[in-house]
Design a protein around this motif. Sequence first.
Motif, PDB file in Angstrom:
ATOM      1  N   ALA A 171       0.713  -1.241  -0.003  1.00  0.00           N
ATOM      2  CA  ALA A 171       0.115   0.088   0.019  1.00  0.00           C
ATOM      3  C   ALA A 171       0.894   1.396  -0.040  1.00  0.00           C
ATOM      4  O   ALA A 171       1.312   1.908   1.022  1.00  0.00           O
ATOM      5  N   THR A 172       1.293   1.753  -1.290  1.00  0.00           N
ATOM      6  CA  THR A 172       2.190   2.867  -1.207  1.00  0.00           C
ATOM      7  C   THR A 172       1.632   3.714  -2.504  1.00  0.00           C
ATOM      8  O   THR A 172       0.503   3.318  -3.135  1.00  0.00           O
ATOM      9  N   GLU A 173       2.273   4.794  -2.641  1.00  0.00           N
ATOM     10  CA  GLU A 173       1.650   5.718  -3.755  1.00  0.00           C
ATOM     11  C   GLU A 173       2.276   5.091  -5.299  1.00  0.00           C
ATOM     12  O   GLU A 173       1.231   5.268  -6.248  1.00  0.00           O
ATOM     13  N   MET A 174       3.022   4.204  -5.417  1.00  0.00           N
ATOM     14  CA  MET A 174       3.335   3.267  -6.451  1.00  0.00           C
ATOM     15  C   MET A 174       2.238   2.391  -6.714  1.00  0.00           C
ATOM     16  O   MET A 174       1.773   2.301  -7.729  1.00  0.00           O
ATOM     17  N   GLU A 176      -1.042   2.912  -5.799  1.00  0.00           N
ATOM     18  CA  GLU A 176      -2.017   3.488  -6.093  1.00  0.00           C
ATOM     19  C   GLU A 176      -1.982   3.603  -7.707  1.00  0.00           C
ATOM     20  O   GLU A 176      -2.894   3.992  -8.443  1.00  0.00           O
ATOM     21  N   GLU A 177      -0.961   4.144  -8.341  1.00  0.00           N
ATOM     22  CA  GLU A 177      -0.568   4.629  -9.563  1.00  0.00           C
ATOM     23  C   GLU A 177      -0.967   3.307 -10.406  1.00  0.00           C
ATOM     24  O   GLU A 177      -1.495   3.537 -11.563  1.00  0.00           O
ATOM     25  N   LEU A 178      -0.373   2.137 -10.067  1.00  0.00           N
ATOM     26  CA  LEU A 178      -0.655   0.907 -10.482  1.00  0.00           C
ATOM     27  C   LEU A 178      -2.155   0.537 -10.576  1.00  0.00           C
ATOM     28  O   LEU A 178      -2.641   0.105 -11.994  1.00  0.00           O
ATOM     29  N   VAL A 179      -2.688   0.555  -9.695  1.00  0.00           N
ATOM     30  CA  VAL A 179      -4.373   0.513  -9.508  1.00  0.00           C
ATOM     31  C   VAL A 179      -4.991   1.380 -10.730  1.00  0.00           C
ATOM     32  O   VAL A 179      -6.044   1.190 -11.171  1.00  0.00           O
ATOM     33  N   ALA A 180      -4.548   2.775 -10.423  1.00  0.00           N
ATOM     34  CA  ALA A 180      -5.222   3.423 -11.396  1.00  0.00           C
ATOM     35  C   ALA A 180      -4.967   3.092 -12.941  1.00  0.00           C
ATOM     36  O   ALA A 180      -5.891   3.207 -13.624  1.00  0.00           O
ATOM     37  N   GLU A 182      -4.794   0.052 -13.892  1.00  0.00           N
ATOM     38  CA  GLU A 182      -5.652  -1.135 -14.019  1.00  0.00           C
ATOM     39  C   GLU A 182      -6.946  -0.871 -13.971  1.00  0.00           C
ATOM     40  O   GLU A 182      -8.002  -1.799 -14.337  1.00  0.00           O
ATOM     41  N   GLU A 183      -7.258   0.657 -13.809  1.00  0.00           N
ATOM     42  CA  GLU A 183      -8.774   0.872 -13.893  1.00  0.00           C
ATOM     43  C   GLU A 183      -9.641   0.255 -12.683  1.00  0.00           C
ATOM     44  O   GLU A 183     -10.774  -0.095 -13.105  1.00  0.00           O
ATOM     45  N   ARG A 184      -8.957   0.182 -11.661  1.00  0.00           N
ATOM     46  CA  ARG A 184      -9.766  -0.364 -10.389  1.00  0.00           C
ATOM     47  C   ARG A 184      -9.621   0.595  -9.284  1.00  0.00           C
ATOM     48  O   ARG A 184      -9.006   1.860  -9.267  1.00  0.00           O
ATOM     49  N   GLU A 185     -10.668   0.447  -8.415  1.00  0.00           N
ATOM     50  CA  GLU A 185     -10.466   1.193  -7.006  1.00  0.00           C
ATOM     51  C   GLU A 185      -9.410   0.863  -6.114  1.00  0.00           C
ATOM     52  O   GLU A 185      -9.283  -0.463  -5.979  1.00  0.00           O
ATOM     53  N   TYR A 186      -8.690   1.835  -5.682  1.00  0.00           N
ATOM     54  CA  TYR A 186      -7.499   1.453  -4.628  1.00  0.00           C
ATOM     55  C   TYR A 186      -8.176   1.300  -3.348  1.00  0.00           C
ATOM     56  O   TYR A 186      -8.730   2.172  -2.658  1.00  0.00           O
ATOM     57  N   ASP A 187      -7.839   0.179  -2.681  1.00  0.00           N
ATOM     58  CA  ASP A 187      -8.040  -0.169  -1.292  1.00  0.00           C
ATOM     59  C   ASP A 187      -7.001  -0.824  -0.623  1.00  0.00           C
ATOM     60  O   ASP A 187      -6.487  -1.945  -0.857  1.00  0.00           O
ATOM     61  N   PRO A 188      -6.341   0.021   0.190  1.00  0.00           N
ATOM     62  CA  PRO A 188      -4.983  -0.220   0.843  1.00  0.00           C
ATOM     63  C   PRO A 188      -5.157  -1.530   1.579  1.00  0.00           C
ATOM     64  O   PRO A 188      -4.129  -2.214   1.814  1.00  0.00           O
TER      65      PRO A 188
END
Length: 221
Positions: A171-174, A176-180, A182-188
């Motif tokens: 669960a890092t900023e990196m 978040e960018e990868l999940v974005a 992948e067009e998914r919702e980020y859930d740490p």
Amino acid sequence: MPTAMITGASRGVGAAVARALAPTHTLFLAGRPSPDLDAIAAEFGATTWPMDLADFDAIPTVVEPIDQLDVLVHNAGVAYPGRVAESTVDEWRSTMAVNVVGPVALTLALLPALRAARGHVVFVNSGSGINVSPGLASYASSKFALRAFADSLRNDESSLRVTSVHPGRIATEMQEELVAYEEREYDPSQFLSPETVAQVIADAVHAPPDAHIREVVVRPR
């Protein structure tokens, strides 16, 4: 106290490793100058070592004052999400510079200091350094190369302990960018916390001197 240099210590896993090692080590925090890095250094009374891992020629001069180093944690890294056809040569060049050649340059510059301490080199690798992840072409390639360098260092420098740590997604900023991408919702909560990965690294560092933990694989439950 023994000494530990941590790259990419301004946030995420690097900052968590600094917190995990601070009670037992004098910290050298390496990275590009920033208020975040200064804040972490102030928290622990640590020394900052301004450094750009992509500026290979400057690295030896930066670390020249260090004549003995007990622990070197290679944590800094970059990732450009993208499949092969989406990637660019500039992204590959940057990824390899920061994730591979920079750590090689820093290790070579510090090798006399590490030998003097019979030290420990820790590479924060990735699950992508074992199995290629879709959408991370240049990143996975760099992590495979980093793993090979760690194995070579271990083979060639028998006085050192060398550990590759392969976390799953953190669960890092990196992330978040990868999940974005992948067009998914980020859930740490779906990922490892930086503190968990830092504790795994600290456990390897604190292993008894007759133990050599060569590789650690950790995944979210």
